[in-house]
Design an enzyme around this catalytic site. Structure first.
Site, mmCIF file in Angstrom:
data_model
loop_
_atom_site.group_PDB
_atom_site.id
_atom_site.type_symbol
_atom_site.label_atom_id
_atom_site.label_comp_id
_atom_site.label_asym_id
_atom_site.label_seq_id
_atom_site.Cartn_x
_atom_site.Cartn_y
_atom_site.Cartn_z
ATOM 1 C CB THR A 160 -17.887 -26.974 -58.526
ATOM 2 O OG1 THR A 160 -16.668 -26.275 -58.290
ATOM 3 C CG2 THR A 160 -18.189 -27.192 -59.830
ATOM 4 C CG ASP A 161 -13.809 -23.028 -58.419
ATOM 5 O OD1 ASP A 161 -13.865 -24.724 -58.575
ATOM 6 O OD2 ASP A 161 -12.826 -22.741 -58.181
ATOM 7 C CD GLU A 162 -13.365 -29.115 -59.683
ATOM 8 O OE1 GLU A 162 -13.028 -29.656 -60.801
ATOM 9 O OE2 GLU A 162 -12.892 -29.125 -58.453
ATOM 10 C CE1 TYR B 66 -18.534 -31.905 -58.944
ATOM 11 C CE2 TYR B 66 -16.379 -31.098 -59.443
ATOM 12 C CZ TYR B 66 -18.184 -30.855 -58.539
ATOM 13 O OH TYR B 66 -18.318 -30.079 -57.785
ATOM 14 C CE LYS C 288 -22.133 -29.205 -58.937
ATOM 15 N NZ LYS C 288 -23.175 -29.613 -58.299
HETATM 16 P P1 NAD Z 1 -20.206 -34.789 -50.922
HETATM 17 O O1 NAD Z 1 -19.292 -35.476 -51.630
HETATM 18 O O2 NAD Z 1 -19.340 -34.238 -49.731
HETATM 19 O O3 NAD Z 1 -21.180 -34.636 -50.014
HETATM 20 C C1 NAD Z 1 -22.500 -35.025 -50.992
HETATM 21 C C2 NAD Z 1 -23.968 -35.094 -50.591
HETATM 22 O O4 NAD Z 1 -25.095 -35.520 -51.914
HETATM 23 C C3 NAD Z 1 -23.804 -36.932 -49.799
HETATM 24 O O5 NAD Z 1 -24.538 -36.873 -48.723
HETATM 25 C C4 NAD Z 1 -24.984 -38.212 -50.464
HETATM 26 O O6 NAD Z 1 -24.987 -38.882 -49.779
HETATM 27 C C5 NAD Z 1 -25.889 -37.186 -51.245
HETATM 28 N N1 NAD Z 1 -25.489 -37.646 -52.661
HETATM 29 C C6 NAD Z 1 -24.992 -37.935 -53.527
HETATM 30 N N2 NAD Z 1 -26.316 -38.636 -54.156
HETATM 31 C C7 NAD Z 1 -27.158 -38.223 -54.502
HETATM 32 C C8 NAD Z 1 -28.664 -38.452 -55.072
HETATM 33 N N3 NAD Z 1 -28.751 -39.099 -55.854
HETATM 34 N N4 NAD Z 1 -29.590 -38.257 -54.186
HETATM 35 C C9 NAD Z 1 -29.801 -37.479 -52.901
HETATM 36 N N5 NAD Z 1 -28.444 -37.600 -52.308
HETATM 37 C C10 NAD Z 1 -27.723 -37.504 -53.119
HETATM 38 O O7 NAD Z 1 -19.591 -33.150 -51.587
HETATM 39 P P2 NAD Z 1 -19.635 -32.068 -51.185
HETATM 40 O O8 NAD Z 1 -17.865 -32.066 -50.540
HETATM 41 O O9 NAD Z 1 -20.355 -31.096 -49.940
HETATM 42 O O10 NAD Z 1 -20.885 -30.855 -52.163
HETATM 43 C C11 NAD Z 1 -21.971 -30.203 -52.268
HETATM 44 C C12 NAD Z 1 -22.415 -29.801 -53.473
HETATM 45 O O11 NAD Z 1 -21.292 -27.976 -53.467
HETATM 46 C C13 NAD Z 1 -22.203 -30.629 -54.488
HETATM 47 O O12 NAD Z 1 -22.495 -29.912 -55.107
HETATM 48 C C14 NAD Z 1 -20.548 -29.399 -54.855
HETATM 49 O O13 NAD Z 1 -20.857 -30.131 -56.499
HETATM 50 C C15 NAD Z 1 -20.660 -28.273 -54.872
HETATM 51 N N6 NAD Z 1 -19.444 -27.799 -54.341
HETATM 52 C C16 NAD Z 1 -18.559 -29.001 -54.052
HETATM 53 C C17 NAD Z 1 -17.383 -28.056 -53.475
HETATM 54 C C18 NAD Z 1 -16.154 -29.018 -52.741
HETATM 55 O O14 NAD Z 1 -14.692 -27.742 -52.536
HETATM 56 N N7 NAD Z 1 -16.422 -29.846 -51.634
HETATM 57 C C19 NAD Z 1 -17.227 -26.913 -53.900
HETATM 58 C C20 NAD Z 1 -17.658 -25.897 -54.628
HETATM 59 C C21 NAD Z 1 -19.502 -26.756 -54.610
HETATM 60 O O1 DAU Z 2 -12.984 -26.306 -57.431
HETATM 61 C C1 DAU Z 2 -14.625 -27.131 -56.474
HETATM 62 C C2 DAU Z 2 -13.861 -28.101 -56.066
HETATM 63 O O2 DAU Z 2 -13.141 -28.577 -55.095
HETATM 64 C C3 DAU Z 2 -15.402 -28.945 -55.980
HETATM 65 O O3 DAU Z 2 -16.796 -28.289 -57.376
HETATM 66 C C4 DAU Z 2 -15.425 -30.276 -55.728
HETATM 67 O O4 DAU Z 2 -16.238 -30.974 -55.526
HETATM 68 C C5 DAU Z 2 -14.028 -30.587 -54.914
HETATM 69 O O5 DAU Z 2 -13.414 -32.110 -54.486
HETATM 70 C C6 DAU Z 2 -12.745 -30.259 -54.876
HETATM 71 O O6 DAU Z 2 -12.180 -30.490 -56.154
HETATM 72 P P1 DAU Z 2 -10.382 -30.846 -56.516
HETATM 73 O O7 DAU Z 2 -10.331 -31.681 -57.272
HETATM 74 O O8 DAU Z 2 -9.828 -29.558 -56.508
HETATM 75 O O9 DAU Z 2 -10.337 -31.001 -55.141
HETATM 76 P P2 DAU Z 2 -8.990 -32.693 -54.753
HETATM 77 O O10 DAU Z 2 -8.946 -32.193 -53.064
HETATM 78 O O11 DAU Z 2 -9.742 -33.850 -54.820
HETATM 79 O O12 DAU Z 2 -7.868 -31.777 -55.349
HETATM 80 C C7 DAU Z 2 -7.760 -30.733 -54.847
HETATM 81 C C8 DAU Z 2 -6.026 -30.925 -55.129
HETATM 82 O O13 DAU Z 2 -5.128 -31.800 -54.937
HETATM 83 C C9 DAU Z 2 -6.629 -30.834 -57.002
HETATM 84 O O14 DAU Z 2 -5.563 -30.338 -57.453
HETATM 85 C C10 DAU Z 2 -5.899 -32.680 -57.429
HETATM 86 C C11 DAU Z 2 -4.907 -32.481 -56.069
HETATM 87 N N1 DAU Z 2 -4.554 -33.923 -55.242
HETATM 88 C C12 DAU Z 2 -5.757 -34.598 -54.549
HETATM 89 C C13 DAU Z 2 -5.614 -35.494 -53.632
HETATM 90 C C14 DAU Z 2 -6.892 -36.622 -53.679
HETATM 91 C C15 DAU Z 2 -3.601 -34.848 -54.802
HETATM 92 O O15 DAU Z 2 -2.215 -33.749 -55.676
HETATM 93 N N2 DAU Z 2 -3.129 -35.967 -54.567
HETATM 94 C C16 DAU Z 2 -4.297 -36.031 -54.338
HETATM 95 O O16 DAU Z 2 -4.283 -37.194 -53.733
#
Ligand code: NAD
Ligand code: DAU
Length: 355
Positions: free
Chosen positions: A135-137, A161, A165
């Site tokens: 992730t970019d975080e 988190y 990562k």
């Molecule tokens: P998500 O939470 O929707 O899905 C995670 C999946 O991993 C789920 O299906 C869960 O059951 C599985 N999982 C969790 N713990 C596990 C374990 N111990 N063993 C096997 N499976 C397990 O997550 P997502 O948003 O799809 O993100 C997927 C990946 O991409 C993550 O590594 C996250 O850090 C990365 N990522 C997410 C975002 C985003 O915006 N969502 C952005 C950048 C990177």
């Molecule tokens: O940047 C990549 C990341 O993006 C991934 O690595 C994470 O897995 C993914 O969850 C996401 O993280 P964020 O924390 O940015 O996503 P989230 O949807 O939780 O929040 C987006 C923005 O909105 C953040 O600035 C927090 C704000 N927010 C979020 C929620 C859930 C609110 O203001 N209110 C809310 O209820």
């Protein structure tokens, strides 16, 4: 060419799009989706490919080293795309241990199992690939000064988190540097699209607008995120898995920054339009609440390297992507209701009780 590819976390949001793309685009590959089915995993996300002849689902925990090693051998795995993780920042603030367990120890267990298996083969690491999705975080937070994260930005994670990562990214790179494992790491910005768990901003707010529930905006809503359509991310993963250079890092982003409050207003306008409500109807749902602890101010990712080296760039304009996304959630209310009621978990727990 035949390949046996293990995708971890394939029942989650991004993972399900990656599994679907690989199953459909590569009928010559065997795709093994390994997922623990935590609260974030939902096999309904993959209903359309569940019976494909090149698809197998295995319920397992990446932390379970012996099981993982057995599966790598059983399926002759030669490529791993690792997405399984605890992914929600707010949960990491409440329960950091779960994040260290899965994201750090789980990734390490997967790396070690891959190392032991691949080093036991005559060809060792030849033709193998361990691709870690990050992730970019991990880069920390930017000011409102126009700067962006590049692949050379120093890691500076702030939440449990992102710290977990970052740690997993370091382990992946260490397995390349120490053992010669062919690894790749990518760091992506915020994804949006279908099948995202409604604890994350966009699906949570679409659902709340539909049900006329408050929209909890953290702080002043001034934090900035870069948003990428999830199918574009899946396409980038496909490109990088096949053409990316070993031991490299690639940033993946949308060049699409939004202040949270501006994005929320676009969401309100779009949902109201789809529901036939008058303009501005749901603006009164905006509710400013206490800020997230350690809330990163701004993320902005520079994915020029990926564009220049491998020709990938986002395909969808944000307005179009948000429109499709809103339409998807409104047309798939059954999916949303199953998730918000928890019914999807009871079903799988029952199904796997005796296995
Ligand atoms: P998500 O939470 O929707 O899905 C995670 C999946 O991993 C789920 O299906 C869960 O059951 C599985 N999982 C969790 N713990 C596990 C374990 N111990 N063993 C096997 N499976 C397990 O997550 P997502 O948003 O799809 O993100 C997927 C990946 O991409 C993550 O590594 C996250 O850090 C990365 N990522 C997410 C975002 C985003 O915006 N969502 C952005 C950048 C990177
Ligand atoms: O940047 C990549 C990341 O993006 C991934 O690595 C994470 O897995 C993914 O969850 C996401 O993280 P964020 O924390 O940015 O996503 P989230 O949807 O939780 O929040 C987006 C923005 O909105 C953040 O600035 C927090 C704000 N927010 C979020 C929620 C859930 C609110 O203001 N209110 C809310 O209820």
């Amino acid at each position: 060419m035949k390949r046996n590819i293990l995708i971890t976390g394939g029942a989650g949001f991004i993972g399900s799009h990656v599994v679907r793309l690989f199953v459909n685009n590569y009928p010559q590959y065997n795709i093994i989706n390994l997922d623990k089915l935590t609260y974030a995993g939902n096999l309904a996300n993959l209903a359309d490919v569940q019976n494909a002849p090149n698809y197998t689902f295995v319920r397992a925990d990446i932390c379970d080293y012996d099981t993982i090693l057995g599966l790598l051998k059983q399926f002759n795995i030669d490529g791993i795309i690792h997405l399984a993780a605890e992914s929600h920042v707010d949960r990491s603030i409440r329960d950091p241990f779960a994040f260290a367990r899965t994201n750090v120890m789980g990734t390490l267990s997967l790396l070690q199992a891959a190392r032991i298996y691949w080093e036991s083969l005559p060809e060792r690491y030849d033709g193998k690939r361990f691709y870690h999705i990050s992730t970019d975080e991990v880069y920390g937070a930017l000011e409102f000064d126009g700067s962006m994260f590049t692949e050379h930005t120093r890691y500076n994670p702030h939440s449990p988190y992102s710290a977990s990562k970052a740690s997993s990214d370091h382990f992946v790179r260490a397995y390349h540097d120490t053992y010669g494992m062919p690894t790749i790491v990518t760091n992506c910005s915020n994804n949006y699209g279908a099948y995202q768990f409604p604890e994350k901003l966009i699906p949570l707010f679409i659902n709340n607008i539909r049900h006329r529930k408050p929209l909890p905006v953290y702080g002043k809503g001034e934090n900035v995120r870069d948003w990428l359509y999830v199918e574009d991310h899946a396409r980038a993963i496909d490109t990088i898995f096949h053409q990316g250079r070993i031991a490299e890092t690639y940033n993946i982003g949308g060049f699409n920054e939004w202040r949270n409050i501006d994005l929320i207003k676009v969401l309100i306008e779009t949902v109201d339009r789809h529901l036939g409500n008058p303009e501005g109807y749901s603006l009164d749902l905006i509710t400013y609440v206490t800020d997230r602890l350690g809330h990163d101010l701004r993320y902005a990712i520079d994915s020029t390297k990926l564009k220049n080296e491998l020709g990938w760039q986002p395909s969808l304009q944000f307005e179009e992507g948000i429109d499709c996304t809103v339409a998807w959630y409104l047309n798939n209310q059954e999916w949303m209701d199953n998730v918000t009621s928890g019914d999807y978990m009871r079903y799988y727990d029952e199904m796997y009780k005796n296995r």
